[in-house]
Design a protein around this motif. Structure first.
Motif, short mmCIF file in Angstrom:
data_model
loop_
_atom_site.label_atom_id
_atom_site.label_comp_id
_atom_site.label_asym_id
_atom_site.label_seq_id
_atom_site.Cartn_x
_atom_site.Cartn_y
_atom_site.Cartn_z
N MET A 1 3.07 41.62 11.22
CA MET A 1 4.14 41.36 11.90
C MET A 1 5.55 41.56 11.18
SD MET A 1 5.11 37.69 14.04
CE MET A 1 3.40 37.35 14.22
N ARG A 4 12.41 40.41 10.48
CA ARG A 4 13.72 40.94 10.40
C ARG A 4 14.37 40.03 9.25
NH1 ARG A 4 17.03 43.73 14.20
NH2 ARG A 4 15.26 44.38 15.20
N LYS A 71 15.21 45.95 8.96
CA LYS A 71 13.94 45.77 9.30
C LYS A 71 13.18 45.92 7.69
CE LYS A 71 13.44 46.72 14.00
NZ LYS A 71 13.19 47.97 14.75
N GLU A 293 0.47 30.69 12.84
CA GLU A 293 0.20 31.09 14.17
C GLU A 293 -0.52 29.95 14.91
OE1 GLU A 293 0.60 35.44 15.78
OE2 GLU A 293 -1.22 34.57 16.00
N SER A 364 9.90 33.61 27.42
CA SER A 364 10.38 34.90 27.44
C SER A 364 9.83 35.73 26.50
CB SER A 364 11.90 35.02 27.65
OG SER A 364 12.56 34.88 26.57
N LYS A 365 10.37 37.11 26.31
CA LYS A 365 9.93 37.73 25.27
C LYS A 365 9.88 37.24 23.92
CE LYS A 365 10.56 42.69 23.63
NZ LYS A 365 11.99 42.52 23.15
N ASP A 366 10.88 36.62 23.38
CA ASP A 366 11.16 36.15 22.06
C ASP A 366 11.51 34.79 21.89
OD1 ASP A 366 11.49 38.96 21.29
OD2 ASP A 366 13.68 38.76 22.09
N ILE A 367 11.55 33.95 23.02
CA ILE A 367 11.95 32.61 22.85
C ILE A 367 11.15 31.65 24.06
CG2 ILE A 367 14.15 32.76 21.92
CD1 ILE A 367 15.29 31.93 24.72
N GLU A 438 15.60 25.90 22.30
CA GLU A 438 15.23 27.20 22.48
C GLU A 438 14.47 27.35 21.19
OE1 GLU A 438 18.76 29.69 24.61
OE2 GLU A 438 18.57 29.85 22.38
N PRO A 440 12.47 30.27 18.89
CA PRO A 440 11.77 31.55 18.72
C PRO A 440 10.43 31.60 18.57
CG PRO A 440 13.55 31.05 16.91
CD PRO A 440 13.12 29.67 17.57
N ILE A 441 9.64 32.50 19.16
CA ILE A 441 8.19 32.91 19.12
C ILE A 441 7.91 33.31 17.77
CG2 ILE A 441 6.55 34.06 20.33
CD1 ILE A 441 7.76 33.66 22.84
N CYS A 442 8.27 34.14 17.38
CA CYS A 442 8.19 34.90 15.97
C CYS A 442 9.27 34.52 14.84
CB CYS A 442 7.94 36.42 16.11
SG CYS A 442 6.19 36.44 16.80
#
Ligand code: ADP
Length: 443
Positions: A1, A4, A71, A293, A364-367, A438, A440-442
């Motif tokens: 993974m 950022r 990145k 994780e 959602s995608k990121d959160i 909120e 963040p997933i990652c």
């Protein structure tokens, strides 16, 4: 993974310049028809439109370069951004000079737009680099003006806007060149001097902030040691009182029992408070999170079962919705569970019997967006701005519930912020309270 790198102030400024350039591209696209159709100026449209397209493409390329630099793990972000900023200003000046050449050269009043680039250069670049860019502007300007004068380059006259002979009037050329060159250097000198002062102030503030953080850390370490000692002693006092109140050491008369029960209750309350203080101090002192994780769904299921039971005991109606799309999250499982549990426990504590509690987690995608709603006593409007402060308790909560530390939601806030998330609350006294998270997933 991929991880950022966090955006620093410099990256923000470089991105700001990229945003400004989108406006410049639009500006060129709108100015050309305006000048040709309304002002009826004989402008060379095709080369100008080609430059606008090149400007657009270069902006896309800068965006790509900035995101690639972010990145790249271990890369010197400020060095990469400084290179990108230098390149942007260099190419912008080249495009501007070409535009000016195709739209009247010295006759075009837009020549003074070079000053904007000088101000931007002074904000983004070092003083030396800003003066180099200023010199590049002067070289470009002189090249256009004198090459057109000497007829090495064709001149595209703005007939109808200025007299057709201006570009070959040497007095006019020297006069405008003198004003242009002096304005460019004065602008860089002034803007870079102001930027130097502001940069120094920014550094001083950063230093002061570091010092304050260090002092805060020393204070927290002290609190940690003291609370740890107090907790040990309190636990020892409790374990001494317990066998006596339970009658193991012999029978007690009513007065003795009453006094010892009160002492036990007080020791219990104090232990509860000291544990919360210990918890928040430990979290504050955590420098690095041990991220891993884990399944958010699984971890929430455990919590929701526990809350369901507690809600039933208090005759509260508890409902929840857990988005099936949510699964793996990167973070500290125990901390995230603690934050959510603190908020749900508050809902139970501050909602009178018969009330409702609702938990929702949507992915959602990121959160993940988490909502914790209740129909309890609410938070008075005047208390809302302070509600996440340590030890703060709203007046209505103190009246209703004597037992409380004012640390539960500060702990939750610290945990969520450590995970780079956000937490906020909306509430109406005697009606409802909704906490939002909120996450963040990652990370
Ligand atoms: P405590 O509950 O121990 O007082 P917290 O830090 O958990 O400490 O909460 C701080 C304050 O926020 C509470 O005292 C209360 O005033 C307010 N509060 C938190 N959650 C709720 C809620 N669900 N309903 C009403 N007030 C709340």
């Amino acid at each position: 993974m991929k991880i950022r790198q966090p955006r620093d102030k410099f990256s923000e400024r470089v991105l700001w310049l990229i945003k400004l350039r989108w406006l410049a591209v639009l500006g060129v696209f709108f100015t050309v028809p305006f000048a040709t159709l309304f002002l009826k100026l004989p402008i060379k449209t095709p080369p100008i439109l080609i430059i606008a397209v090149l400007l657009f493409l270069s902006n896309l390329a800068y965006l790509f370069l900035v995101s690639r630099a972010q990145k790249k793990e271990g890369a010197d972000l400020s060095k990469a951004n400084s290179k990108i900023a230098n390149l942007q200003i260099f190419l912008d000046l080249t495009f501007l000079a070409t535009l000016i050449h195709f739209s009247g050269g010295i006759e075009n009043p837009f020549i003074f737009y070079f000053i904007f680039h000088m101000i931007i250069a002074s904000i983004l670049l070092s003083r030396k680099a800003s003066f180099l860019q200023a010199t590049y502007s002067v070289v470009l300007f002189s090249l256009i003006v004198f090459a057109e004068y000497l007829e090495v380059l064709p001149h595209y006259c703005l007939r109808g806007f200025v007299p057709a002979t201006l570009h070959s009037n040497i007095l006019h050329i020297f006069g405008v060149s003198f004003v242009f060159i002096s304005t460019i250097y004065i602008a860089v000198y002034m803007a870079s001097s102001i930027t130097k002062i502001l940069r120094k102030r920014e550094k001083d503030l950063e230093k002061a902030n570091l010092m304050l953080n260090e002092k805060d850390r020393i204070k927290s370490e002290y609190v940690l040691r003291v609370t740890h000692d107090i907790k040990e002693h309190l636990a020892a006092i409790q374990s001494c009182i317990e066998p006596v109140t339970e009658g193991i050491t012999g029978s007690l008369n009513e007065k003795q029992k009453d006094l010892l029960f009160r002492a036990e209750k007080r020791a219990g309350k104090l232990l509860f408070f000291v544990r919360a203080l210990l918890e928040i101090t430990k979290i504050k002192l955590t420098r690095e999170l041990k991220l891993a994780e884990f399944s958010f769904r699984e971890s929430m299921k455990g919590i929701l079962e526990d809350i369901n039971l507690r809600a039933k005991n208090k005759n509260l109606n508890f409902n929840f919705e857990l988005d099936p799309a949510i699964d793996k999250v990167r973070g500290v499982r125990l901390y995230i569970e603690e934050a959510i549990l603190n908020l749900l426990a508050n809902s139970i504590k501050y909602t009178p019997e018969g009330g409702e509690i609702y938990f929702e987690a949507k992915g959602s995608k990121d959160i993940i967006l988490i909502k914790i709603k209740d129909t309890g006593i609410g938070i008075p409007e005047e208390d809302l701005p302070h509600i996440f402060d340590e030890f703060y308790r709203a007046s209505n909560a103190k009246e209703k519930e004597k037992m409380g530390t004012g640390l539960g939601i500060s702990i939750a806030k610290k945990i969520i912020e450590m995970h780079k998330g956000r937490i906020w609350v909306e509430s109406e006294k005697n009606k409802r309270t909704v906490f939002f998270i909120e996450l963040p997933i990652c990370l």
